[in-house]
Write a protein that holds these residues in place. Structure first.
Motif, PDB file in Angstrom:
ATOM      1  N   UNK A  48     -36.811   3.390 -16.814  1.00 32.64           N
ATOM      2  CA  UNK A  48     -37.994   3.798 -17.374  1.00 32.64           C
ATOM      3  C   UNK A  48     -38.760   2.444 -18.050  1.00 32.64           C
ATOM      4  N   UNK A  49     -38.871   1.611 -17.133  1.00 29.24           N
ATOM      5  CA  UNK A  49     -39.496   0.257 -17.540  1.00 29.24           C
ATOM      6  C   UNK A  49     -41.078   0.786 -17.748  1.00 29.24           C
ATOM      7  N   UNK A  50     -41.406   0.443 -19.197  1.00 32.72           N
ATOM      8  CA  UNK A  50     -42.951   0.693 -19.536  1.00 32.72           C
ATOM      9  C   UNK A  50     -43.868  -0.063 -18.892  1.00 32.72           C
ATOM     10  N   UNK A  51     -44.981   0.376 -18.486  1.00 31.79           N
ATOM     11  CA  UNK A  51     -46.242  -0.226 -18.038  1.00 31.79           C
ATOM     12  C   UNK A  51     -47.153   0.088 -18.749  1.00 31.79           C
ATOM     13  N   UNK A  52     -48.051  -0.724 -19.300  1.00 32.14           N
ATOM     14  CA  UNK A  52     -49.451  -0.364 -20.066  1.00 32.14           C
ATOM     15  C   UNK A  52     -50.496  -1.311 -19.872  1.00 32.14           C
ATOM     16  N   UNK A  53     -51.590  -0.801 -20.120  1.00 35.73           N
ATOM     17  CA  UNK A  53     -53.009  -1.388 -20.051  1.00 35.73           C
ATOM     18  C   UNK A  53     -54.042  -0.907 -20.994  1.00 35.73           C
ATOM     19  N   UNK A  54     -54.794  -1.920 -21.465  1.00 33.99           N
ATOM     20  CA  UNK A  54     -55.937  -1.636 -22.462  1.00 33.99           C
ATOM     21  C   UNK A  54     -57.088  -2.565 -21.841  1.00 33.99           C
ATOM     22  N   UNK A  55     -57.883  -1.679 -21.506  1.00 32.67           N
ATOM     23  CA  UNK A  55     -59.109  -2.401 -20.863  1.00 32.67           C
ATOM     24  C   UNK A  55     -60.381  -2.366 -21.559  1.00 32.67           C
TER      25      UNK A  55
END
Length: 155
Positions: A48-55
């Motif tokens: 469960x490697x976390x990926x995230x992004x805020x643009x």
């Protein structure tokens, strides 16, 4: 903080296409904010490697008219612009975008070619209505795993 997935984008005068390239994403969470902020998070793999992004997008978006579709290879988001018109760039900040944000040349058309575009009349009828979708815990365990909207959650 998690890793950043690759995001490819294209636009029309009334909408922005954002495709998050993240195969086998689990528990995706997508949020558009009226001021133009786009937030995405998911996990991938057995650990469960976390990926995230805020643009911070160039302009404001209509959160109620925006749509999201989750597939096995990517998450397609269509943000409806508050004001019709072409943005100079995707992000509000000037300068070079982050390396994980790229142009989607498969969907791209120039401003003067928009009326001829095949995606100009893109049918969003089969996509999730962003304003009312909420995948609960029970839905994630349904027999419909792998379907278009599997495991989608909104903030």
């Amino acid at each position: 903080m998690g890793r950043h997935p690759e995001v490819v984008w294209a636009q029309r005068s009334d909408k922005v296409f954002l495709t998050v390239e993240l195969p086998d994403a689990k528990n995706p969470v997508v949020k558009f904010e009226p001021d133009g902020k786009f937030l995405f998070s998911a996990t991938v793999g057995s650990e469960d490697q976390p990926y995230e992004i805020i643009l911070d997008l160039f302009g404001k978006v209509n959160t109620e008219s925006s749509k999201v579709s989750v597939g096995s290879r990517n998450i397609l988001c269509i943000a409806q612009k508050n004001e019709t018109g072409w943005w100079k760039r995707l992000l509000s900040s000037e300068g070079k975008p982050p390396p994980y944000v790229k142009v989607d040349w498969n969907k791209w058309v120039d401003e003067d070619e928009e009326k001829e575009s095949k995606l100009d009349n893109f049918d969003m009828g089969g996509m999730n209505d962003y304003s009312s979708y909420d995948a609960g815990e029970d839905e994630a365990d349904s027999d419909d795993e792998g379907m278009l909207y599997d495991d989608l959650k909104f903030m």
